[in-house]
Design a protein around this motif. Structure first.
Motif, short mmCIF file in Angstrom:
data_model
loop_
_atom_site.label_atom_id
_atom_site.label_comp_id
_atom_site.label_asym_id
_atom_site.label_seq_id
_atom_site.Cartn_x
_atom_site.Cartn_y
_atom_site.Cartn_z
N LEU A 33 0.68 -1.21 -0.14
CA LEU A 33 -0.12 0.14 0.20
C LEU A 33 0.70 1.34 0.04
O LEU A 33 2.03 1.38 0.67
CB LEU A 33 -0.93 0.03 1.40
N SER A 34 0.32 2.34 -0.75
CA SER A 34 1.07 3.39 -0.66
C SER A 34 0.68 4.68 0.25
O SER A 34 1.24 5.34 0.82
CB SER A 34 1.08 4.22 -2.08
N GLY A 35 -0.63 4.29 0.84
CA GLY A 35 -1.31 5.19 1.75
C GLY A 35 -2.62 4.97 2.26
O GLY A 35 -3.26 3.84 1.40
N THR A 54 -7.77 12.81 6.93
CA THR A 54 -6.52 12.48 7.31
C THR A 54 -5.71 11.66 6.49
O THR A 54 -6.39 10.42 6.50
CB THR A 54 -6.47 11.89 9.02
N TYR A 55 -4.61 12.07 5.89
CA TYR A 55 -3.85 11.15 4.91
C TYR A 55 -2.78 10.52 5.65
O TYR A 55 -1.80 11.39 6.07
CB TYR A 55 -3.60 11.84 3.56
N TYR A 56 -2.52 9.15 5.41
CA TYR A 56 -1.47 8.29 6.05
C TYR A 56 -0.54 7.90 4.95
O TYR A 56 -1.01 7.05 4.25
CB TYR A 56 -1.78 7.29 6.72
N GLN A 57 0.63 8.37 4.77
CA GLN A 57 1.70 8.10 3.65
C GLN A 57 2.48 6.73 4.24
O GLN A 57 2.86 6.86 5.39
CB GLN A 57 2.77 9.03 3.55
N LEU A 58 2.52 5.97 3.38
CA LEU A 58 3.01 4.36 3.83
C LEU A 58 4.31 4.46 3.03
O LEU A 58 4.57 4.72 2.01
CB LEU A 58 2.27 3.35 3.56
N GLN A 59 5.35 3.72 3.74
CA GLN A 59 6.48 2.99 2.97
C GLN A 59 6.63 1.75 3.51
O GLN A 59 6.94 1.47 4.70
CB GLN A 59 7.77 3.77 3.27
N LYS A 62 4.10 0.75 6.32
CA LYS A 62 4.56 1.34 7.48
C LYS A 62 4.04 2.75 7.32
O LYS A 62 4.44 3.34 6.38
CB LYS A 62 6.04 1.35 8.02
N ILE A 63 3.31 3.30 8.38
CA ILE A 63 3.23 4.62 8.51
C ILE A 63 4.54 5.55 8.52
O ILE A 63 5.16 5.18 9.55
CB ILE A 63 2.27 5.07 9.58
N ILE A 64 4.81 6.54 7.57
CA ILE A 64 5.87 7.14 7.72
C ILE A 64 5.38 8.86 8.06
O ILE A 64 6.00 9.48 8.54
CB ILE A 64 6.77 7.38 6.60
N SER A 65 3.92 9.16 7.79
CA SER A 65 3.66 10.54 8.07
C SER A 65 2.09 10.55 7.93
O SER A 65 1.61 9.75 7.45
CB SER A 65 4.25 11.48 7.06
N THR A 236 3.60 -1.10 11.33
CA THR A 236 4.06 -0.09 11.92
C THR A 236 4.54 -0.30 13.48
O THR A 236 5.39 0.01 13.74
CB THR A 236 2.97 0.98 11.86
N PHE A 237 3.52 -1.01 14.07
CA PHE A 237 3.90 -1.13 15.51
C PHE A 237 4.36 -2.61 15.84
O PHE A 237 5.03 -2.83 16.95
CB PHE A 237 2.78 -0.68 16.44
#
Length: 314
Positions: A33-35, A54-59, A62-65, A236-237
């Motif tokens: 996923l990208s976000g 609320t937009y969650y950016q992923l890498q 994982k959530i990065i921002s 992420t966690f």
């Protein structure tokens, strides 16, 4: 807990090769996923209009921002996630470009979470409050203590003490909350299916004589579609950390917390909370994945609250 307004996970849960914990939820490891975006709605307008998104950016899932935007004012707040190796190390949140809070995660040599520390800041970059959650791991129980400081860590007040029991899949099955502020005690018993989806939660008040009074029951059913939110939060966690911090999510019933820790997509949610019902609509991406989930809370049959989640796949 009676006053938990922390965002940590938005919760979240689940298990894969990219997870911080060595467990197995059976969730598809090949999903990228990208976000994703969460939209909150004003339900008093017809049709419903978006209040904020609320937009969650992923890498690597994982959530990065995170960027949260108020639709009416275009004002935005943001949070940045940092990792040490494969483990979440800290998150830093900003309001209008000024740091407002920071969360720090501390682990022992066995990669077990031993402290989760939340710091609040004023506009002058001074700490105004510290919430410190410490964890002691034994063979069958994790003991946790919540302490608060309003003098930059010079002294702390004990807010609550907890007991947490996890099963072999790192599912939280037992939770005991001794609220030192209100001099009360609560216990939560939770069951799961074979895929680690949360099936039921029973909330008990503990009387002075030790008797238990059941005051709330929640239950859920699930489809066979993968829940991308669980995949993201697990990546992420890690599932174990998620379960140790699960009680720090908002206690508002309409947040439907169990959606965050269940690897399959939730089809229905039922609560014994008087007059409250839920309508969940899911839109698939393909034969395995959910792309959009829309959650509506009803109060005596009338729409009371609504939010939606939409996922973006690479």
């Amino acid at each position: 807990m009676k006053n938990q307004n922390y965002l940590l996970l938005l919760l979240l849960p689940f298990l894969f090769s990219c997870s911080n914990d060595n467990d197995n939820s059976g969730t598809n490891q090949e999903v990228n996923l990208s976000g994703f975006v969460q939209k909150n709605y004003n339900v008093s307008s017809i049709p419903n209009v978006i209040i904020d998104s609320t937009y969650y950016q992923l890498q690597n899932n994982k959530i990065i921002s995170i960027v949260k935007t108020n639709v009416a004012t275009s004002a935005s707040n943001n949070t940045v996630y940092e990792y040490l190796g494969n483990k979440i190390a800290n998150t830093t949140s900003f309001v209008n470009g000024i740091m407002s809070s920071k969360n720090n995660y501390l682990y022992d040599t066995n990669d077990k979470l031993i402290e989760f520390r939340q710091e609040s800041y004023n506009a002058s970059n001074q700490i105004t409050a510290i919430q410190k959650h410490t964890f002691t791991h034994t063979s069958d129980t994790i003991f946790s203590q919540w302490n608060r400081s309003i003098n930059n860590g010079v002294s702390y007040t004990n807010i609550a003490n907890f007991k947490i029991v996890l099963d072999q899949n790192n599912n939280r099955t037992y939770f005991e909350d001794q609220d030192m502020t209100n001099n009360s005690e609560e216990r939560i018993l939770t069951t799961y299916d074979a895929n680690n989806n949360m099936l039921s939660e029973q909330y008990f008040n503990v009387l002075n004589n030790g008797d238990l009074i059941l005051n709330l029951t929640n239950s859920a059913t699930y489809s066979n579609f993968i829940n991308p939110l669980a995949l993201i939060m697990e990546a992420t966690f890690g599932r174990k950390t998620l379960m140790l911090l699960y009680h720090l999510q908002t206690s508002a019933i309409n947040n439907i917390n169990s959606r965050n820790v269940s690897p399959k997509t939730m089809d229905s949610f039922i609560t014994s909370f008087d007059g409250i019902g839920f309508d969940i609509t899911n839109t698939p991406f393909n034969n395995n994945l959910t792309q959009i989930s829309d959650f509506k809370t009803l109060n005596s049959g009338s729409l009371f609250a609504r939010f939606s989640l939409e996922y973006f796949f690479e």
